[in-house]
Design an enzyme around this catalytic site. Structure first.
Site, PDB file in Angstrom:
ATOM      1  CG  ASP A 158       1.523  18.589  -7.117  1.00  0.00           C
ATOM      2  OD1 ASP A 158       1.686  17.977  -6.033  1.00  0.00           O
ATOM      3  OD2 ASP A 158       0.418  19.036  -7.474  1.00  0.00           O
ATOM      4  CG  ASN A 171       3.809   8.706  -4.714  1.00  0.00           C
ATOM      5  OD1 ASN A 171       4.540   7.805  -4.290  1.00  0.00           O
ATOM      6  ND2 ASN A 171       2.808   9.200  -3.987  1.00  0.00           N
ATOM      7  NE  ARG A 231      11.682  18.647   3.310  1.00  0.00           N
ATOM      8  CZ  ARG A 231      11.222  17.559   3.920  1.00  0.00           C
ATOM      9  NH1 ARG A 231      11.382  16.384   3.365  1.00  0.00           N
ATOM     10  NH2 ARG A 231      10.611  17.649   5.072  1.00  0.00           N
ATOM     11  CG  HIS A 237      -1.597   7.430  -2.056  1.00  0.00           C
ATOM     12  ND1 HIS A 237      -0.811   7.625  -0.938  1.00  0.00           N
ATOM     13  CD2 HIS A 237      -2.889   7.549  -1.640  1.00  0.00           C
ATOM     14  CE1 HIS A 237      -1.585   7.858   0.096  1.00  0.00           C
ATOM     15  NE2 HIS A 237      -2.850   7.819  -0.292  1.00  0.00           N
ATOM     16  N   GLY A 272       9.542  -2.846  -0.797  1.00  0.00           N
ATOM     17  CA  GLY A 272      10.011  -2.923  -2.179  1.00  0.00           C
ATOM     18  C   GLY A 272       9.180  -3.774  -3.114  1.00  0.00           C
ATOM     19  CB  SER A 273       5.887  -5.431  -2.973  1.00  0.00           C
ATOM     20  OG  SER A 273       4.922  -4.421  -2.822  1.00  0.00           O
ATOM     21  CG  ASN A 274       4.324  -0.794  -5.699  1.00  0.00           C
ATOM     22  OD1 ASN A 274       3.543  -1.061  -6.600  1.00  0.00           O
ATOM     23  ND2 ASN A 274       3.925  -0.579  -4.440  1.00  0.00           N
ATOM     24  CB  VAL A 310       1.352  15.272   0.986  1.00  0.00           C
ATOM     25  CG1 VAL A 310       1.361  13.811   1.425  1.00  0.00           C
ATOM     26  CG2 VAL A 310       2.472  16.040   1.671  1.00  0.00           C
TER      27      VAL A 310
HETATM   28  C1  GAR Z   1       2.559   0.846  -1.164  1.00  0.00           C
HETATM   29  O1  GAR Z   1       1.303   0.379  -0.762  1.00  0.00           O
HETATM   30  C2  GAR Z   1       2.471   2.268  -1.664  1.00  0.00           C
HETATM   31  O2  GAR Z   1       1.286   2.531  -2.348  1.00  0.00           O
HETATM   32  C3  GAR Z   1       2.537   3.030  -0.356  1.00  0.00           C
HETATM   33  O3  GAR Z   1       3.521   2.360   0.375  1.00  0.00           O
HETATM   34  C4  GAR Z   1       3.506   0.980   0.024  1.00  0.00           C
HETATM   35  C5  GAR Z   1       4.918   0.571  -0.327  1.00  0.00           C
HETATM   36  O4  GAR Z   1       4.997  -0.811  -0.539  1.00  0.00           O
HETATM   37  N1  GAR Z   1       2.875   4.404  -0.571  1.00  0.00           N
HETATM   38  C6  GAR Z   1       2.322   5.412   0.100  1.00  0.00           C
HETATM   39  O5  GAR Z   1       1.515   5.267   0.995  1.00  0.00           O
HETATM   40  C7  GAR Z   1       2.764   6.806  -0.343  1.00  0.00           C
HETATM   41  N2  GAR Z   1       1.959   7.806   0.223  1.00  0.00           N
HETATM   42  P1  GAR Z   1       6.241  -1.473  -1.258  1.00  0.00           P
HETATM   43  O6  GAR Z   1       7.494  -0.977  -0.519  1.00  0.00           O
HETATM   44  O7  GAR Z   1       6.055  -2.937  -1.060  1.00  0.00           O
HETATM   45  O8  GAR Z   1       6.233  -1.070  -2.695  1.00  0.00           O
END
Ligand code: GAR
Length: 204
Positions: A144, A110, A68, A112, A15-17, A147
Site C-alpha cells: 500500500d 513485497n 518518481r 520483508h 536476486g535470491s528471492n 513503507v
Molecule cells: C531480502 O531479505 C528481502 O526481504 C529484503 O531485501 C532482501 C533482498 O534479497 N527486502 C527488504 O528489506 C524490503 N524492505 P534478494 O535480492 O536476495 O532477494
C-alpha cells in the site's frame, strides 16, 4: 489448462528471492511464470539471473527520469508490455509512489525480513537484534502507500539465537523468505487470496 499468471519482478540487488520464484515456476504444476524482471540498478545480480534464464531483464535508470512519478510510469509501461498480472518486489529498494500503488493495488506484493509490523524499513535484522527479540521472521504482504505496511499474506517465524550476528539471522530468515514467496505467488495465481479491509483471507 489455464494460462500461467504472468509475474513481473522488481529487484535491486542479489536476486535470491527472484531465484526462488524462478525455481518454483520451473515446475510444470506451478501456476505462474516470471515474464519480466526490472531493476533500478544496472549491476544488479537479479538482472543477470533473469538473463541467464532467458527472462527479459530491463534496467531502468532513475536518473533518466525527472521525478518518481515518471520513473514509476516507465515501470508500469514495461510491466504492461509484458502483460503482467502480478508484481513481486524482491529486494526492490525504491519506494513506489501513490500513483503506481493505486494503479496496481491488490496486485503488488513485497517480501520483508521481519514479522511485520515490527521492524519495517531498512536493516530489519539489525533492528531485531537491537531490540533483543527472541523470535523474528519473514513477511509477504500486499503493497500500500506506506513503507512495509499493507495487508499481510503470509508470515514465518525463526528463533533469534543469543549469539546471532546480522548475517546469521539474515541467513535464517532468508531460507524462510525463499519458501514463503513462491507460496504467496501460488496462492495469488490460484485466486485464493482475498483482501478484506486491512486483512488478507487465505483460502487454503
Ligand atoms: C531480502 O531479505 C528481502 O526481504 C529484503 O531485501 C532482501 C533482498 O534479497 N527486502 C527488504 O528489506 C524490503 N524492505 P534478494 O535480492 O536476495 O532477494
Amino acid at each position: 489448462m489455464k494460462e500461467p499468471l504472468r509475474v513481473g519482478v522488481l529487484a535491486s540487488g542479489r536476486g535470491s528471492n527472484l531465484q526462488a520464484i524462478l525455481d518454483a515456476s520451473a515446475r510444470a504444476d506451478f501456476p505462474a511464470r516470471v515474464a519480466v524482471v526490472v531493476s533500478d540498478r544496472e549491476g544488479a545480480r537479479a538482472l543477470k539471473i533473469a538473463a541467464e534464464r532467458g527472462v527479459p531483464a530491463v534496467f531502468l535508470n532513475p536518473k533518466d527520469f525527472g521525478d518518481r512519478e515518471a520513473y514509476d510510469a516507465a515501470i508500469t509501461k514495461v510491466l504492461e508490455a509484458h502483460q503482467v498480472g502480478l508484481v513481486c518486489l524482491a529486494g526492490f529498494m525504491r519506494i513506489l509512489g501513490p500513483a503506481f500503488v493505486r494503479a496496481w493495488r491488490g496486485r503488488v506484493m513485497n517480501i520483508h525480513p521481519s514479522l511485520l509490523p515490527a521492524f519495517p524499513g531498512l536493516n530489519a535484522q539489525r533492528q531485531a537484534l537491537d531490540h533483543g527479540v527472541k523470535i523474528s521472521g519473514a513477511t509477504v504482504h500486499f503493497v500500500d502507500e506506506g513503507v512495509d505496511t499493507g495487508p499481510i499474506i503470509l508470515q514465518s517465524s525463526v528463533p533469534v539465537q543469543p549469539d546471532d550476528s546480522e548475517e546469521t539471522l539474515a541467513a535464517r530468515i532468508l531460507a524462510e523468505e525463499h519458501r514463503l514467496y513462491p507460496q504467496a505467488v501460488r496462492l495469488f495465481a490460484e485466486g485464493r487470496l482475498r483482501i478484506v479491509g486491512s486483512r488478507v483471507i487465505v483460502e487454503w
